[in-house]
Enzyme design. Structure first.
Site, short mmCIF file in Angstrom:
data_model
loop_
_atom_site.label_atom_id
_atom_site.label_comp_id
_atom_site.label_asym_id
_atom_site.label_seq_id
_atom_site.Cartn_x
_atom_site.Cartn_y
_atom_site.Cartn_z
N LYS A 9 -25.01 104.10 67.26
CA LYS A 9 -24.01 104.30 68.31
C LYS A 9 -24.35 105.49 69.20
O LYS A 9 -24.05 105.50 70.40
CB LYS A 9 -22.62 104.49 67.67
CG LYS A 9 -22.06 103.21 67.07
CD LYS A 9 -21.92 102.11 68.10
CE LYS A 9 -21.13 100.93 67.59
NZ LYS A 9 -21.07 99.82 68.58
N TYR A 52 -24.98 103.66 61.23
CA TYR A 52 -24.04 103.29 62.29
C TYR A 52 -23.93 104.41 63.32
O TYR A 52 -23.96 104.17 64.53
CB TYR A 52 -22.68 103.00 61.66
CG TYR A 52 -21.62 102.53 62.62
CD1 TYR A 52 -21.62 101.22 63.10
CD2 TYR A 52 -20.60 103.38 63.02
CE1 TYR A 52 -20.63 100.78 63.98
CE2 TYR A 52 -19.61 102.95 63.89
CZ TYR A 52 -19.62 101.65 64.36
OH TYR A 52 -18.65 101.23 65.23
#
Length: 301
Positions: free
Chosen positions: A174, A170
């Site tokens: 991002k 993640y």
């Protein structure tokens, strides 16, 4: 009149949490909204169109204009249909808010290839596909002599800006989105398109799972973690008023709007010649003493 009167906005992942808050806020400011959501679980499984339909009903009940769309942002052809849905329903497109995402939390030593690929697929490919189709439309519009006043609003995260324990995939995705935003801003300004990114901190299905204690602010006089707190900045970025703002990353929480400073050149030493390996350590030690201490990775002491 609201600041987005007459503007058409696509919000992906708009059925719940932050996406729902954005869709409602855009509509309240006069925008026509495409509520895109395939209705998956937090991990990306399953389908449920009723969630997007519910947001559309809320918007219409309040006097706004909205349509639901259930296409997958990671599918190239389907992403094109999302853009087409906006133009077909409302005659134009002005803003894409890339909000859809999933999370597969796992310590790096236990992470699997399937989880890694799924996370990259939704976040990075999803941001690419729909934005690319929108840019095609806006470029063609400019060639026809109709200057776009267009916006791409991406979603990064504190995890992407500083890392987060148990969120290697993640955080990587991002962080990539933050870099993508900088490139989009540099390349697309000539077409009348701005690109900015958000790193929102609010109560969502993702954050309630990862940061339960921090998210529990409902009983406070000001609910700091209410997703609705993030929406005003997003709406402003989608308005014509923000046309001079591009290439920025905003960290948002409660009533706080923080402009990220990004990577900058720090202290350095230049020998003017090739280093001997045994002398590099002393030089690096001196540089570390001079640097501004970095923010800690989320989840570390």
């Amino acid at each position: 009149m609201g600041i987005c009167e007459g503007r058409t906005v696509i919000v992906t992942g708009a059925a719940r949490g932050l996406g729902r808050a954005y869709a409602l806020a855009f509509a309240a400011e006069g925008a026509q909204v495409v509520v895109n959501d395939i209705g998956t679980s937090l991990g990306g499984e399953g389908r449920d169109t009723s969630a997007a339909d519910g947001v559309v009903e809320e918007i219409r009940a309040a006097g706004g204009q909205a349509v639901a769309n259930y296409d997958d942002v990671t599918d190239w052809v389907a992403a094109g249909r999302i853009v087409e849905a906006a133009i077909s329903a409302f005659g134009d497109l002005h803003v894409v808010v890339n909000n859809a995402g999933i999370v597969r939390d796992r310590m790096f030593v236990s992470a699997t290839l399937e989880e890694w690929d799924a996370t990259m697929h939704v976040h990075l490919r999803g941001h690419f596909c729909i934005s690319r189709h929108a840019v095609n439309y806006w470029r063609a519009k400019q060639k026809d002599g109709r200057d776009p006043d267009a916006r791409i609003i991406n979603t990064t995260s504190g995890a992407g800006l500083q890392g987060s324990i148990a969120q290697a995939a993640y955080s990587t995705a991002k962080g990539g989105i933050a870099s993508l935003t900088l490139v989009q801003a540099a390349e697309l300004g000539r077409y009348g398109i701005t690109a900015n990114a958000l790193a929102p901190s609010a109560r969502t299905r993702m954050t309630e799972q990862a940061f339960a204690d921090k998210m529990a602010t409902e009983s406070q006089a000001f609910d700091v973690m209410d997703p609705a707190n993030i929406a005003p900045t997003v709406v402003w970025l989608g308005s014509s008023e923000s046309r001079e703002v591009t290439g920025c990353v905003f960290e948002l929480e409660g009533g706080k709007i923080m402009l990220e400073d990004g990577w900058r050149e720090g202290p350095f030493v230049d020998l003017g010649a090739q280093w001997e390996p045994g002398k590099v350590g002393e030089a690096v030690g001196a540089l570390l003493e001079q640097r501004v201490p970095p923010r800690k990775v989320w989840g570390t002491a």
